[in-house]
Design a protein around this motif. Sequence first.
Motif, PDB file in Angstrom:
ATOM      1  N   GLU A 145      -9.862  -7.585 -13.973  1.00 16.16           N
ATOM      2  CA  GLU A 145     -10.425  -7.345 -12.647  1.00 16.16           C
ATOM      3  C   GLU A 145      -9.338  -7.546 -11.608  1.00 16.16           C
ATOM      4  O   GLU A 145      -8.580  -8.518 -11.664  1.00 16.16           O
ATOM      5  N   LEU A 146      -9.240  -6.631 -10.656  1.00 18.79           N
ATOM      6  CA  LEU A 146      -8.170  -6.659  -9.666  1.00 18.79           C
ATOM      7  C   LEU A 146      -8.748  -6.611  -8.259  1.00 18.79           C
ATOM      8  O   LEU A 146      -9.723  -5.886  -8.007  1.00 18.79           O
ATOM      9  N   GLU A 147      -8.152  -7.382  -7.352  1.00 22.05           N
ATOM     10  CA  GLU A 147      -8.574  -7.338  -5.950  1.00 22.05           C
ATOM     11  C   GLU A 147      -7.390  -7.643  -5.049  1.00 22.05           C
ATOM     12  O   GLU A 147      -6.437  -8.314  -5.454  1.00 22.05           O
ATOM     13  N   SER A 178       0.815  -1.215   0.000  1.00 19.17           N
ATOM     14  CA  SER A 178       0.000   0.000   0.000  1.00 19.17           C
ATOM     15  C   SER A 178       0.850   1.267   0.000  1.00 19.17           C
ATOM     16  O   SER A 178       0.398   2.337  -0.408  1.00 19.17           O
ATOM     17  N   GLN A 179       2.114   1.128   0.451  1.00 24.52           N
ATOM     18  CA  GLN A 179       3.035   2.258   0.475  1.00 24.52           C
ATOM     19  C   GLN A 179       3.890   2.321  -0.787  1.00 24.52           C
ATOM     20  O   GLN A 179       4.847   3.088  -0.867  1.00 24.52           O
ATOM     21  N   GLY A 180       3.556   1.474  -1.768  1.00 24.40           N
ATOM     22  CA  GLY A 180       4.252   1.532  -3.043  1.00 24.40           C
ATOM     23  C   GLY A 180       5.505   0.693  -3.138  1.00 24.40           C
ATOM     24  O   GLY A 180       6.340   0.918  -4.024  1.00 24.40           O
ATOM     25  N   ASN A 181       5.651  -0.295  -2.257  1.00 19.35           N
ATOM     26  CA  ASN A 181       6.825  -1.163  -2.291  1.00 19.35           C
ATOM     27  C   ASN A 181       6.575  -2.363  -3.205  1.00 19.35           C
ATOM     28  O   ASN A 181       5.548  -3.037  -3.084  1.00 19.35           O
ATOM     29  N   MET A 182       7.531  -2.653  -4.062  1.00 16.80           N
ATOM     30  CA  MET A 182       7.415  -3.772  -5.002  1.00 16.80           C
ATOM     31  C   MET A 182       8.113  -5.025  -4.491  1.00 16.80           C
ATOM     32  O   MET A 182       7.893  -6.120  -5.002  1.00 16.80           O
ATOM     33  N   LYS A 221     -10.240  -6.441   2.584  1.00 10.68           N
ATOM     34  CA  LYS A 221     -10.292  -6.694   1.144  1.00 10.68           C
ATOM     35  C   LYS A 221     -10.634  -5.412   0.414  1.00 10.68           C
ATOM     36  O   LYS A 221     -11.205  -4.471   0.984  1.00 10.68           O
ATOM     37  N   ALA A 222     -10.247  -5.378  -0.860  1.00  9.87           N
ATOM     38  CA  ALA A 222     -10.628  -4.290  -1.755  1.00  9.87           C
ATOM     39  C   ALA A 222     -10.851  -4.905  -3.127  1.00  9.87           C
ATOM     40  O   ALA A 222      -9.995  -5.639  -3.632  1.00  9.87           O
ATOM     41  N   LEU A 223     -11.982  -4.638  -3.705  1.00 11.55           N
ATOM     42  CA  LEU A 223     -12.355  -5.242  -4.977  1.00 11.55           C
ATOM     43  C   LEU A 223     -12.546  -4.149  -6.013  1.00 11.55           C
ATOM     44  O   LEU A 223     -13.219  -3.155  -5.769  1.00 11.55           O
ATOM     45  N   ASP A 224     -11.926  -4.351  -7.169  1.00  6.61           N
ATOM     46  CA  ASP A 224     -12.002  -3.375  -8.247  1.00  6.61           C
ATOM     47  C   ASP A 224     -12.468  -4.096  -9.499  1.00  6.61           C
ATOM     48  O   ASP A 224     -11.743  -4.911 -10.063  1.00  6.61           O
ATOM     49  N   GLN A 236      -7.291  -1.201  -0.067  1.00  9.08           N
ATOM     50  CA  GLN A 236      -7.681  -0.271  -1.125  1.00  9.08           C
ATOM     51  C   GLN A 236      -6.488   0.530  -1.611  1.00  9.08           C
ATOM     52  O   GLN A 236      -6.307   0.740  -2.824  1.00  9.08           O
ATOM     53  N   GLN A 237      -5.651   0.986  -0.664  1.00  6.65           N
ATOM     54  CA  GLN A 237      -4.436   1.700  -1.065  1.00  6.65           C
ATOM     55  C   GLN A 237      -3.520   0.799  -1.889  1.00  6.65           C
ATOM     56  O   GLN A 237      -2.938   1.236  -2.892  1.00  6.65           O
ATOM     57  N   ALA A 238      -3.390  -0.459  -1.458  1.00  6.86           N
ATOM     58  CA  ALA A 238      -2.556  -1.409  -2.193  1.00  6.86           C
ATOM     59  C   ALA A 238      -3.113  -1.641  -3.590  1.00  6.86           C
ATOM     60  O   ALA A 238      -2.360  -1.715  -4.569  1.00  6.86           O
ATOM     61  N   LEU A 239      -4.420  -1.751  -3.684  1.00  7.01           N
ATOM     62  CA  LEU A 239      -5.062  -1.951  -4.981  1.00  7.01           C
ATOM     63  C   LEU A 239      -4.833  -0.743  -5.895  1.00  7.01           C
ATOM     64  O   LEU A 239      -4.536  -0.900  -7.083  1.00  7.01           O
ATOM     65  N   ASN A 240      -4.964   0.453  -5.332  1.00  9.86           N
ATOM     66  CA  ASN A 240      -4.760   1.665  -6.124  1.00  9.86           C
ATOM     67  C   ASN A 240      -3.342   1.699  -6.702  1.00  9.86           C
ATOM     68  O   ASN A 240      -3.136   2.109  -7.857  1.00  9.86           O
ATOM     69  N   PHE A 241      -2.374   1.280  -5.895  1.00  6.29           N
ATOM     70  CA  PHE A 241      -0.997   1.252  -6.385  1.00  6.29           C
ATOM     71  C   PHE A 241      -0.828   0.181  -7.461  1.00  6.29           C
ATOM     72  O   PHE A 241      -0.255   0.427  -8.527  1.00  6.29           O
TER      73      PHE A 241
END
Length: 380
Positions: free
Chosen positions: A351-353, A275-279, A366-369, A336-341
């Motif tokens: 579809e991403l979750e 969620s903080q943008g770490n790969m 969970k976050a569902l997109d 949700q933050q992790a999904l946004n990244f």
Amino acid sequence: MWPESTESPAPLRSGLTTGTCATACCVAAAQVLFTQKQDDTVSVTLPKGKVVDLPIIEYSIILNGIRTATIKDAGDDPDATHGATLFVELRLTSEKGVRFHAAQGVGVVTRTGLLLDVGEPAINPVPRKMMTEHLEGFAKTYDYYGGFEVSVGVINGEQIALKTMNPRLGILGGLSILGTTGIVRPFSCAAYIASIHQGIDVARANGITHIAATTGNSSEDAIKKHYELDDIALIEMGDFVGAVLKHVKKVGQTDSPKLMKLSICGGFGKISKLSQGNMDLNSRASSIDLNALAKLAGLLGANDELQDEMTNANTSVEALSFAQQQNIELADAVCQQALNFARQYIPNHIELEVWAIDRKGSFVGKALDKVLSKPKGNDL
């Protein structure tokens, strides 16, 4: 077991790939066949031109050929094949060319989607090229106009392969002979990342449209049970979420076969790093940011006292428990933050979750997109 690391920082040793080891065995065996010399070490030229020396621990006469062996040294990389004994059985043939076979401990490809055809020994293209070029060099030097039969094996390779993703990839009977540069970079885990890519490719080639990438056994068990997924749809990404995102971005832009859904599932702490943008979610590469978790909780309604508790928590799980006690939906927000990244890398038609679990393997967030756009063409 791996030795305990020292507290003092020290340079990390590079190692050599199984492909380089197999090539060294070929060189040693060819040297015997053409010159009768049995050197303790032999030299191998890597794909980019660097020359390395490897020890040869065995020379044996076999039917119509020579068997040689060496020990795989992965340096300071946590490689399952570190310390394994690789061997080659080399025979001269009247038919020109180099033919490869899987000896004991090397697997055979049984599924589509890999770099090799079904039925082929699991010896990847670059190692094949390295061995071929070195053998052709001997043929040219000694005016030899026949061919070579190369059987590559690994002692106890069948057992070692159980610690890898080979069985899930459809590589059965042993290990793969790998390598693209010939060198194993410390903690690069190139072989692991290659297995992640292969897992995604194999799933797509076998008609799987929904894959789940997980950080460990508990998260894999949870998402597998939730969706009743087949093993072929499960990608053991470990800490290498970047390898998943970048490869899905690459293959998701191709026309066929289509990937329609990606589920990412991991422990809450790992997902908070994403969620903080770490790969890379390993502790050597990224740290859990308790301050960021506290600030996010504040946006969700946490008071100053709760935020202070979270900032001073011992672990991310403890910080989460503080939030849960006040009914702050922190895990969902982190997902949700992790999904946004992650969405920055994943094509919009997929579809991403993102799912987070606790230490007991239960879902906590969970976050569902849903699909943001339809894929091009007439695939739907």
